[in-house]
Design an enzyme around this catalytic site. Structure first.
Site, PDB file in Angstrom:
ATOM      1  N   ASP A 110      46.136  97.043  47.982  1.00 13.50           N
ATOM      2  CA  ASP A 110      46.175  96.332  46.702  1.00 13.50           C
ATOM      3  C   ASP A 110      47.106  95.129  46.755  1.00 13.50           C
ATOM      4  O   ASP A 110      46.828  94.083  46.150  1.00 13.50           O
ATOM      5  CB  ASP A 110      46.588  97.285  45.580  1.00 13.50           C
ATOM      6  CG  ASP A 110      47.888  98.028  45.866  1.00 13.50           C
ATOM      7  OD1 ASP A 110      48.303  98.106  47.045  1.00 13.50           O
ATOM      8  OD2 ASP A 110      48.491  98.557  44.908  1.00 13.50           O
ATOM      9  N   THR A 186      68.286 105.872  18.528  1.00 16.70           N
ATOM     10  CA  THR A 186      68.004 106.345  19.886  1.00 16.70           C
ATOM     11  C   THR A 186      66.659 105.842  20.399  1.00 16.70           C
ATOM     12  O   THR A 186      66.544 105.409  21.552  1.00 16.70           O
ATOM     13  CB  THR A 186      68.036 107.886  19.925  1.00 16.70           C
ATOM     14  OG1 THR A 186      69.327 108.329  19.508  1.00 16.70           O
ATOM     15  CG2 THR A 186      67.758 108.390  21.334  1.00 16.70           C
TER      16      THR A 186
END
Length: 262
Positions: A110, A186
């Site tokens: 690839d 968070t």
């Protein structure tokens, strides 16, 4: 028509070209346990849905970094398409692009395909960043030489490791970058770290690689998360998600290959 297949560790991308035009592409999961018949059923369903007749596929070219899939695709092509596919590896493109690696056979198919496509399109020194299961950086000289590169854990691999090893951190979906780098909760803090952190990784690697190359290379991104990370990067200039498929077409259309497959 030409069928191109790029087998990655997470996803397999298929595309159909009519001449130089990509008329259809699909992204499916890479399933190592799949059988030839199962792949044929899936391929037929995809083609029927888009009203493409499998019998119109006259040539097939494949790049793969998942060896267990190779025999499945090879048999699929010979049994259901009545043809032998062209498999891409460093040896098959040595006349298209010199590979300046100590062992060229180690370079993933690839990465070579991306390099061939990018140089054909842009004809300059460049750094290609492919956001896949791993994030790869590939350096190409202004002469069209594959100089080498770097490999880091992919965006989702890094995120998954965080979720698995830090039990108090929630699993978050990453679709868009947060507005601010400094998260106020968070979830936004995790998104910031993953997205802006990978953007900074890209910028740092591009700076270091450019210095070693001694040029100001064009920076091209491809892969499933390229758009997302490019939005958090200061160095990515172009996002080209058809790069690998286009590279497979370019290679397949070289006379040494196209004549042998007709």
């Amino acid at each position: 028509m030409l069928l191109v297949i790029d087998v990655g560790n997470t996803n397999t991308v298929l595309g159909v070209f009519n001449g130089n035009t990509l008329i259809q592409d699909w992204r499916i999961r890479t399933i190592r346990e799949s059988t030839v018949d199962e792949f044929n059923l899936l391929a037929k369903a995809l083609f029927v849905d888009k009203k493409i007749d499998l019998s119109t596929i006259k040539r097939t070219v494949i790049s793969s970094v998942v060896p267990p899939i190779n025999s499945i695709l090879d048999t699929f092509c010979t049994r259901y398409l009545n043809q032998k596919p062209l498999w891409i590896d460093p040896a098959s493109v040595k006349n298209l692009m010199p590979i300046c690696y100590s062992n060229p056979a180690e370079v993933g198919a690839d990465r070579i395909v991306n390099a061939v496509a990018a140089f054909e399109r842009y004809k300059t020194s460049m750094i290609i960043i492919d956001f896949g299961t791993a994030t790869t950086f590939d350096a190409i000289s202004a002469k069209g030489e594959y100089l080498g590169g770097a490999i880091t854990p992919g965006v989702m691999i890094s995120a998954e490791a965080l979720f698995q090893r830090a039990s108090k951190l929630p699993r978050v979906e990453i679709f868009r970058r947060p507005q601010n780098v400094i998260g106020k909760n968070t979830i936004d803090s995790i998104k910031s770290g993953i997205i802006y952190g990978n953007g900074a990784l890209v910028d740092g690697m591009v700076k270091r690689m450019s210095k070693e190359m001694g040029t100001t290379p064009k920076v091209i991104a491809t892969g499933g998360l390229a758009v997302l990370i490019a939005d958090a990067s200061e160095t990515i200039e172009i996002v080209d998600n058809a790069l690998t498929l286009e590279g497979l077409r370019i290679i397949a259309d070289q006379p040494v290959f196209s004549e042998g497959q007709r």
